[in-house]
Design a protein around this motif. Structure first.
Motif, PDB file in Angstrom:
ATOM      1  N   VAL A   1       1.287   6.639  -7.052  1.00 32.94           N
ATOM      2  CA  VAL A   1       0.485   7.603  -7.395  1.00 32.94           C
ATOM      3  C   VAL A   1       0.778   8.922  -7.203  1.00 32.94           C
ATOM      4  O   VAL A   1       0.670  10.052  -8.074  1.00 32.94           O
ATOM      5  N   LEU A   2       1.421   9.359  -6.162  1.00 31.79           N
ATOM      6  CA  LEU A   2       1.960  10.586  -5.521  1.00 31.79           C
ATOM      7  C   LEU A   2       2.841  11.239  -6.785  1.00 31.79           C
ATOM      8  O   LEU A   2       2.855  12.223  -7.196  1.00 31.79           O
ATOM      9  N   THR A   3       3.898  10.357  -7.216  1.00 28.24           N
ATOM     10  CA  THR A   3       4.921  10.555  -8.178  1.00 28.24           C
ATOM     11  C   THR A   3       4.065  10.914  -9.523  1.00 28.24           C
ATOM     12  O   THR A   3       4.222  11.699 -10.146  1.00 28.24           O
ATOM     13  N   ALA A   4       3.115  10.038  -9.938  1.00 23.69           N
ATOM     14  CA  ALA A   4       2.420  10.239 -11.128  1.00 23.69           C
ATOM     15  C   ALA A   4       1.672  11.638 -10.960  1.00 23.69           C
ATOM     16  O   ALA A   4       1.326  11.973 -12.087  1.00 23.69           O
ATOM     17  N   GLU A   5       1.070  11.846  -9.958  1.00 21.95           N
ATOM     18  CA  GLU A   5       0.320  13.117  -9.993  1.00 21.95           C
ATOM     19  C   GLU A   5       1.219  14.437 -10.110  1.00 21.95           C
ATOM     20  O   GLU A   5       0.772  15.227 -10.823  1.00 21.95           O
TER      21      GLU A   5
ATOM     22  N   GLN B   1       1.359  21.033  -1.840  1.00 23.26           N
ATOM     23  CA  GLN B   1       2.470  21.386  -1.066  1.00 23.26           C
ATOM     24  C   GLN B   1       1.871  21.955   0.316  1.00 23.26           C
ATOM     25  O   GLN B   1       2.685  21.644   1.369  1.00 23.26           O
ATOM     26  N   ALA B   2       0.604  22.332   0.404  1.00 24.08           N
ATOM     27  CA  ALA B   2      -0.076  22.658   1.643  1.00 24.08           C
ATOM     28  C   ALA B   2      -0.214  21.340   2.486  1.00 24.08           C
ATOM     29  O   ALA B   2      -0.254  21.336   3.591  1.00 24.08           O
ATOM     30  N   ARG B   3      -0.674  20.374   1.662  1.00 22.95           N
ATOM     31  CA  ARG B   3      -0.818  18.937   2.510  1.00 22.95           C
ATOM     32  C   ARG B   3       0.544  18.519   3.137  1.00 22.95           C
ATOM     33  O   ARG B   3       0.251  17.553   4.085  1.00 22.95           O
ATOM     34  N   SER B   4       1.620  18.787   2.251  1.00 22.52           N
ATOM     35  CA  SER B   4       2.840  17.942   3.077  1.00 22.52           C
ATOM     36  C   SER B   4       3.392  18.677   4.092  1.00 22.52           C
ATOM     37  O   SER B   4       3.000  19.674   4.751  1.00 22.52           O
TER      38      SER B   4
ATOM     39  N   ALA C   1      -2.196  25.577  -9.055  1.00 16.45           N
ATOM     40  CA  ALA C   1      -3.009  25.744  -8.061  1.00 16.45           C
ATOM     41  C   ALA C   1      -3.084  24.221  -7.467  1.00 16.45           C
ATOM     42  O   ALA C   1      -2.965  24.168  -6.110  1.00 16.45           O
ATOM     43  N   TYR C   2      -2.949  23.111  -8.314  1.00 17.52           N
ATOM     44  CA  TYR C   2      -2.796  21.933  -7.683  1.00 17.52           C
ATOM     45  C   TYR C   2      -1.346  21.668  -7.040  1.00 17.52           C
ATOM     46  O   TYR C   2      -1.511  21.208  -5.895  1.00 17.52           O
ATOM     47  N   GLN C   3      -0.406  22.405  -7.631  1.00 17.49           N
ATOM     48  CA  GLN C   3       0.866  22.073  -6.769  1.00 17.49           C
ATOM     49  C   GLN C   3       0.807  22.780  -5.540  1.00 17.49           C
ATOM     50  O   GLN C   3       1.407  22.197  -4.657  1.00 17.49           O
TER      51      GLN C   3
ATOM     52  N   VAL D   1       1.011  -1.076  -0.116  1.00 15.39           N
ATOM     53  CA  VAL D   1       0.009   0.129  -0.024  1.00 15.39           C
ATOM     54  C   VAL D   1       0.886   1.332   0.027  1.00 15.39           C
ATOM     55  O   VAL D   1       0.644   2.127  -0.593  1.00 15.39           O
ATOM     56  N   TRP D   2       1.924   1.409   0.840  1.00 13.07           N
ATOM     57  CA  TRP D   2       2.861   2.482   0.897  1.00 13.07           C
ATOM     58  C   TRP D   2       3.353   2.700  -0.487  1.00 13.07           C
ATOM     59  O   TRP D   2       3.615   3.732  -0.925  1.00 13.07           O
ATOM     60  N   VAL D   3       3.739   1.529  -1.274  1.00 11.30           N
ATOM     61  CA  VAL D   3       4.541   1.468  -2.518  1.00 11.30           C
ATOM     62  C   VAL D   3       3.365   2.121  -3.642  1.00 11.30           C
ATOM     63  O   VAL D   3       4.016   2.983  -4.271  1.00 11.30           O
ATOM     64  N   LEU D   4       2.306   1.791  -3.559  1.00 10.54           N
ATOM     65  CA  LEU D   4       1.288   2.329  -4.556  1.00 10.54           C
ATOM     66  C   LEU D   4       1.067   3.636  -3.961  1.00 10.54           C
ATOM     67  O   LEU D   4       0.770   4.335  -5.006  1.00 10.54           O
ATOM     68  N   ASP D   5       0.986   4.054  -2.803  1.00  8.35           N
ATOM     69  CA  ASP D   5       0.923   5.538  -2.603  1.00  8.35           C
ATOM     70  C   ASP D   5       1.772   6.494  -3.164  1.00  8.35           C
ATOM     71  O   ASP D   5       1.473   7.493  -3.728  1.00  8.35           O
ATOM     72  N   GLN D   6       3.191   5.952  -2.939  1.00  6.35           N
ATOM     73  CA  GLN D   6       4.477   6.579  -3.652  1.00  6.35           C
ATOM     74  C   GLN D   6       4.207   6.716  -5.061  1.00  6.35           C
ATOM     75  O   GLN D   6       4.565   7.646  -5.676  1.00  6.35           O
TER      76      GLN D   6
END
Length: 85
Positions: free
Chosen positions: A26-30, A82-85, A76-78, A19-24
């Motif tokens: 997805v995050l990289t793809a986004e 960044q605000a979530r990080s 705006a998405y970026q 699950v962690w790998v998949l999250d990473q």
């Protein structure tokens, strides 16, 4: 987590890892999809096309509006990411 909790949930460790790998992934793809740099490059290339006379000013204005909207949306998405990080 306590030792007993860790021992009891040990069989789930591969699932948590996957699950962690998949999250990473997805995050990289986004991040790549919403990267504003390709839009900036398109704007620069289009400006050069205008200067070279390969496109008209009307065509430039129409396409520029679309690209500027896209750039604003990606930026705006970026900022939101960044605000979530």
């Amino acid at each position: 987590m306590g030792l007993i909790t860790q021992l009891l949930t040990l069989p789930l460790a591969p699932v948590r890892g996957a699950v962690w790998v998949l999250d990473q992934v997805v995050l990289t793809a986004e991040r790549e999809y919403y990267d504003p740099e390709p839009v900036r490059q398109q704007l620069a290339e289009m400006e050069q096309e205008l200067l070279d006379g390969r496109i008209t000013e009307e065509e430039f204005d129409r396409r520029e509006d679309d690209l500027l909207d896209e750039l604003e949306w990606r930026q705006a998405y970026q900022r939101q990411l960044q605000a979530r990080s």
